[in-house]
Write a protein that holds these residues in place. Structure first.
Motif, PDB file in Angstrom:
ATOM      1  N   PRO A  68       0.818  -1.220   0.000  1.00 38.76           N
ATOM      2  CA  PRO A  68       0.000   0.000   0.000  1.00 38.76           C
ATOM      3  C   PRO A  68       0.849   1.267   0.000  1.00 38.76           C
ATOM      4  O   PRO A  68       1.765   1.428   0.800  1.00 38.76           O
ATOM      5  N   ARG A  69       0.546   2.137  -0.935  1.00 36.89           N
ATOM      6  CA  ARG A  69       1.211   3.434  -1.043  1.00 36.89           C
ATOM      7  C   ARG A  69       0.387   4.500  -0.320  1.00 36.89           C
ATOM      8  O   ARG A  69      -0.837   4.418  -0.255  1.00 36.89           O
ATOM      9  N   ARG A  70       1.045   5.520   0.156  1.00 40.71           N
ATOM     10  CA  ARG A  70       0.347   6.708   0.611  1.00 40.71           C
ATOM     11  C   ARG A  70      -0.276   7.403  -0.604  1.00 40.71           C
ATOM     12  O   ARG A  70       0.304   7.393  -1.682  1.00 40.71           O
ATOM     13  N   ILE A  71      -1.440   8.012  -0.429  1.00 39.24           N
ATOM     14  CA  ILE A  71      -2.151   8.656  -1.531  1.00 39.24           C
ATOM     15  C   ILE A  71      -2.223  10.152  -1.287  1.00 39.24           C
ATOM     16  O   ILE A  71      -2.601  10.606  -0.204  1.00 39.24           O
ATOM     17  N   SER A  72      -1.883  10.915  -2.326  1.00 41.71           N
ATOM     18  CA  SER A  72      -2.098  12.357  -2.320  1.00 41.71           C
ATOM     19  C   SER A  72      -2.960  12.736  -3.518  1.00 41.71           C
ATOM     20  O   SER A  72      -2.684  12.315  -4.639  1.00 41.71           O
ATOM     21  N   ILE A  73      -4.004  13.508  -3.258  1.00 42.10           N
ATOM     22  CA  ILE A  73      -4.805  14.097  -4.335  1.00 42.10           C
ATOM     23  C   ILE A  73      -4.381  15.567  -4.362  1.00 42.10           C
ATOM     24  O   ILE A  73      -5.000  16.427  -3.738  1.00 42.10           O
ATOM     25  N   ASN A  74      -3.280  15.855  -5.083  1.00 35.74           N
ATOM     26  CA  ASN A  74      -2.702  17.184  -4.892  1.00 35.74           C
ATOM     27  C   ASN A  74      -3.289  18.262  -5.794  1.00 35.74           C
ATOM     28  O   ASN A  74      -2.719  19.343  -5.911  1.00 35.74           O
ATOM     29  N   GLU A  75      -4.446  17.967  -6.379  1.00 34.96           N
ATOM     30  CA  GLU A  75      -5.315  18.988  -6.981  1.00 34.96           C
ATOM     31  C   GLU A  75      -6.755  18.495  -6.851  1.00 34.96           C
ATOM     32  O   GLU A  75      -7.082  17.420  -7.343  1.00 34.96           O
ATOM     33  N   TYR A  76      -7.593  19.297  -6.189  1.00 30.32           N
ATOM     34  CA  TYR A  76      -9.008  18.933  -6.136  1.00 30.32           C
ATOM     35  C   TYR A  76      -9.879  20.179  -6.290  1.00 30.32           C
ATOM     36  O   TYR A  76      -9.491  21.273  -5.905  1.00 30.32           O
ATOM     37  N   ALA A  77     -11.045  19.987  -6.904  1.00 33.05           N
ATOM     38  CA  ALA A  77     -12.101  20.976  -7.128  1.00 33.05           C
ATOM     39  C   ALA A  77     -11.900  21.736  -8.436  1.00 33.05           C
ATOM     40  O   ALA A  77     -10.810  22.198  -8.756  1.00 33.05           O
ATOM     41  N   ALA A  78     -12.990  21.851  -9.183  1.00 35.00           N
ATOM     42  CA  ALA A  78     -13.002  22.513 -10.487  1.00 35.00           C
ATOM     43  C   ALA A  78     -13.122  24.030 -10.327  1.00 35.00           C
ATOM     44  O   ALA A  78     -13.320  24.555  -9.227  1.00 35.00           O
ATOM     45  N   THR A  79     -13.024  24.739 -11.451  1.00 35.83           N
ATOM     46  CA  THR A  79     -13.079  26.211 -11.419  1.00 35.83           C
ATOM     47  C   THR A  79     -14.333  26.726 -10.730  1.00 35.83           C
ATOM     48  O   THR A  79     -14.277  27.673  -9.954  1.00 35.83           O
ATOM     49  N   GLY A  80     -15.474  26.117 -11.028  1.00 30.36           N
ATOM     50  CA  GLY A  80     -16.734  26.564 -10.452  1.00 30.36           C
ATOM     51  C   GLY A  80     -17.006  26.012  -9.080  1.00 30.36           C
ATOM     52  O   GLY A  80     -18.062  26.291  -8.500  1.00 30.36           O
ATOM     53  N   GLU A  81     -16.092  25.221  -8.543  1.00 31.51           N
ATOM     54  CA  GLU A  81     -16.296  24.605  -7.233  1.00 31.51           C
ATOM     55  C   GLU A  81     -15.351  25.142  -6.159  1.00 31.51           C
ATOM     56  O   GLU A  81     -15.698  25.183  -4.983  1.00 31.51           O
ATOM     57  N   VAL A  82     -14.152  25.549  -6.557  1.00 29.76           N
ATOM     58  CA  VAL A  82     -13.084  25.775  -5.592  1.00 29.76           C
ATOM     59  C   VAL A  82     -13.399  26.913  -4.628  1.00 29.76           C
ATOM     60  O   VAL A  82     -12.907  26.928  -3.504  1.00 29.76           O
ATOM     61  N   ASP A  83     -14.258  27.870  -5.050  1.00 28.39           N
ATOM     62  CA  ASP A  83     -14.630  28.983  -4.186  1.00 28.39           C
ATOM     63  C   ASP A  83     -16.065  28.860  -3.663  1.00 28.39           C
ATOM     64  O   ASP A  83     -16.672  29.853  -3.258  1.00 28.39           O
ATOM     65  N   VAL A  84     -16.596  27.650  -3.675  1.00 29.91           N
ATOM     66  CA  VAL A  84     -17.962  27.401  -3.213  1.00 29.91           C
ATOM     67  C   VAL A  84     -17.892  26.540  -1.953  1.00 29.91           C
ATOM     68  O   VAL A  84     -17.656  25.330  -2.033  1.00 29.91           O
ATOM     69  N   PRO A  85     -18.086  27.137  -0.766  1.00 28.32           N
ATOM     70  CA  PRO A  85     -17.883  26.367   0.471  1.00 28.32           C
ATOM     71  C   PRO A  85     -18.738  25.108   0.570  1.00 28.32           C
ATOM     72  O   PRO A  85     -18.263  24.072   1.055  1.00 28.32           O
ATOM     73  N   GLY A  86     -19.995  25.176   0.115  1.00 27.35           N
ATOM     74  CA  GLY A  86     -20.843  23.990   0.197  1.00 27.35           C
ATOM     75  C   GLY A  86     -20.278  22.830  -0.591  1.00 27.35           C
ATOM     76  O   GLY A  86     -20.301  21.677  -0.139  1.00 27.35           O
ATOM     77  N   ARG A  87     -19.765  23.121  -1.777  1.00 26.01           N
ATOM     78  CA  ARG A  87     -19.182  22.071  -2.619  1.00 26.01           C
ATOM     79  C   ARG A  87     -17.896  21.543  -1.994  1.00 26.01           C
ATOM     80  O   ARG A  87     -17.618  20.340  -2.016  1.00 26.01           O
ATOM     81  N   ILE A  88     -17.089  22.452  -1.435  1.00 23.17           N
ATOM     82  CA  ILE A  88     -15.833  22.034  -0.816  1.00 23.17           C
ATOM     83  C   ILE A  88     -16.092  21.139   0.386  1.00 23.17           C
ATOM     84  O   ILE A  88     -15.331  20.195   0.646  1.00 23.17           O
ATOM     85  N   ALA A  89     -17.172  21.372   1.119  1.00 22.12           N
ATOM     86  CA  ALA A  89     -17.503  20.488   2.235  1.00 22.12           C
ATOM     87  C   ALA A  89     -17.657  19.050   1.763  1.00 22.12           C
ATOM     88  O   ALA A  89     -17.229  18.104   2.440  1.00 22.12           O
ATOM     89  N   SER A  90     -18.248  18.877   0.579  1.00 17.96           N
ATOM     90  CA  SER A  90     -18.412  17.542   0.017  1.00 17.96           C
ATOM     91  C   SER A  90     -17.066  16.936  -0.361  1.00 17.96           C
ATOM     92  O   SER A  90     -16.803  15.751  -0.106  1.00 17.96           O
TER      93      SER A  90
END
Length: 565
Positions: A248-270
């Motif tokens: 098992p490797r450690r996992i990094s998702i070092n980019e998440y959320a699209a342009t229309g999501e990254v500044d939307v707190p409700g979406r980021i909570a998900s």
């Protein structure tokens, strides 16, 4: 991906719908259940990170970073050439390292950002390998930089790799991996950092990497399409890893959320809920616009936007993450933590409109009557400051059988919400106990033990002598007044002799902490005390086996917690 063209960013054909956020598909009336009695991992703020979050000259201000407990960052290579959205090159990983260190954050170095263009414009293998040597040697020469936690060899090869000019990427990975390892045998290697998770692509990559002895230490890909993919992508990767006989490797998702999501707190909570639930080690907000703003969390260098407050609530979490489940896969979701020392339950949720419900179970330790505070933060965009979240209500409610149901009317899908549940008798005025497993841990390991405070501790704090392997733990603490505090340290030392570690805070002078022997490793109850003089507000306290400007500790000790009184 590197976000250098805000409007017309064709990632891959499956990502063409990234630029807007559709209303959640689930109807209003969803339920989020929080089981306080089911912890599943220590609080480490895994998703409080950013791609190109920092820029030179302390941008944004430390005061905006310390409260959100930045876990880690992906920053451009030394000598960065990348010009994001036409901005001048910036965010050089070695130049921003002092600020990242001040706030307890590790850094991945993104090597292809030595190039000015995105998608990267390939020159030749001679050019690339010369650049690799230059970048690695620059890092090796930076002998006071100890927060580099990985080399990211390439970025989005499924989108940016020029096969016609440079050959097959799997072969290129091997060649680059070996070039880095010829100079630096110690720093973890991160990859393949694909734009999207694709099983067949990943299988080809892993098979070749295993056969050539070039498996990355940290597996990385990006989640930019929809948070609902995260769970299945992680599960599929784990299945693939096992089927190939890869540990098992450690996992990094070092980019998440699209342009229309990254500044939307409700979406980021998900997003954060699903990243925590998926067990990733780190996750970084995607870069789309301006660097040096923690990806839109800060405006005017020191003012929070609406989304910043979600990360502040996240940063306030301590103790253990606890299980959350939702009745919808596309709408309402959230994440929660329980600090057993203060008996505080902290729930952050959103991505749904209308009247919804948060059900809490396992509240027996809080008593029969609790104070419930409900707060919200809006989707303000990246240019509008929000000076404080809005308190919707503070009520006293009865707990029955360890259960409580809280109705949340009038939710706005783009907003995020915080629910804090605490004993009606009150909690300490400030957090006094800080668990080691909640701290920033460098080259050591989070472990569990029944005798440890909160069930966890940090061990294998073993290394000193080089900034690439120095072992230390950084505690980001928040105190109400500038004064001297007694700092009590819970520890174990099974060596049979007194051990020492270095102690420094806020980048100041080093002193030594001595740990007399205890009966065994992983058995806690012993404490030692010392005095620290702290400023009002946030401070960073380091306990180290090895660290820049510190010659190294003697023997070995495990850390359970620190307590400030």
């Amino acid at each position: 991906m590197s976000r250098f063209r805000v409007l017309a960013l064709a990632l891959v054909t499956t990502a063409t719908a990234l630029v807007t956020v559709s209303p959640p598909a689930a109807a209003a009336g969803a339920t989020l259940t929080v089981d306080v009695a089911q912890p599943f991992r220590p609080v480490t703020h895994v998703a409080s990170g950013g791609l190109y979050g920092l820029a030179e000259n302390s941008r944004p201000a430390d005061s905006t970073l310390l409260p959100i407990k930045v876990n880690s960052l992906t920053q451009p290579a030394p000598g960065v050439g990348q010009r994001p959205n036409g901005q001048p090159p910036g965010g050089d990983s070695l130049l921003v390292s002092p600020q990242a260190t001040r706030v307890g954050a590790g850094e991945f170095i993104r090597m292809p950002d030595i190039y000015p263009d995105f998608p990267y414009r390939w020159v030749s293998w001679n050019d690339w390998l010369a650049k690799v040597n230059t970048m690695v040697n620059a890092r090796l020469s930076a002998t006071t930089v100890s927060n580099v936690i990985g080399w990211e060899l390439w970025n989005e090869p499924d989108y940016t790799w020029n096969t016609a000019a440079a050959g097959n990427f799997n072969d290129a990975w091997v060649r680059t991996y070996r070039a880095v390892r010829a100079l630096d045998t110690l720093t973890p290697i991160v990859g393949p950092s694909t734009a999207t998770y694709n099983r067949s692509w990943m299988q080809s990559f892993l098979t070749n990497a295993k056969n050539t002895g070039t498996l990355p230490d940290i597996i990385c890909w990006h989640e930019l399409q929809n948070p609902t993919r995260i769970a299945s992508d992680i599960a599929d990767y784990r299945n693939l890893e096992s089927s190939l006989g890869i540990s098992p490797r450690r996992i990094s998702i070092n980019e998440y959320a699209a342009t229309g999501e990254v500044d939307v707190p409700g979406r980021i909570a998900s997003y954060v809920a699903k990243l925590e639930r998926g067990g990733v080690e780190s996750a970084h907000r995607a870069f789309w616009y301006e660097y040096g703003t923690m990806n839109g969390l800060v405006v005017n260098n020191n003012q929070p936007t609406g989304t910043w407050w979600l990360y502040k609530w996240y940063g306030d979490m301590a103790g253990n993450m606890v299980t959350t489940t939702t009745t919808t896969t596309t709408g309402l979701d959230g994440f929660a933590a329980y600090d057993g020392t203060r008996k505080i339950v902290n729930v952050v949720f959103g991505n749904e409109a209308g009247t919804n419900t948060v059900n809490l179970t396992g509240l027996g330790a809080l008593g029969s009557s609790v104070r419930v505070t409900l707060t919200s933060t809006p989707s303000s965009g990246r240019f509008t400051a929000v000076t404080a979240p809005t308190t919707i209500s503070t009520t006293t409610q009865t707990v029955s059988g360890g259960r409580l149901s809280v109705s949340v009317p009038g939710m706005v899908a783009t907003s995020a919400y915080q629910l804090v549940v605490e004993p009606v008798s009150g909690v300490p005025a400030y957090q006094q106990r800080y668990e080691a497993e909640n701290a920033s841990v460098f080259r050591a390991q989070r472990l569990s033990a029944s005798s440890a405070s909160g069930g966890g501790y940090v061990g294998r704090i073993d290394n000193s002598g080089t900034p690439r392997t120095d072992s230390y733990v950084d505690f980001v603490v928040n105190v109400p007044a500038a004064r001297s505090y007694t700092m009590t340290i819970g520890y174990a030392n099974g060596t049979g002799a007194t051990a020492t570690q270095g102690l420094a805070y806020n980048g100041g002078a080093w002193s030594a902490v001595s740990y007399p022997p205890t009966p065994a490793w992983g058995e806690f109850g012993a404490t030692v005390s010392t005095t620290v003089t702290l400023r009002a507000g946030y401070n960073v306290i380091r306990l180290a086996k090895g660290s820049p400007f510190f010659s190294g500790g003697t023997g070995y000790a495990e850390l359970d917690y620190i307590q400030l009184t």
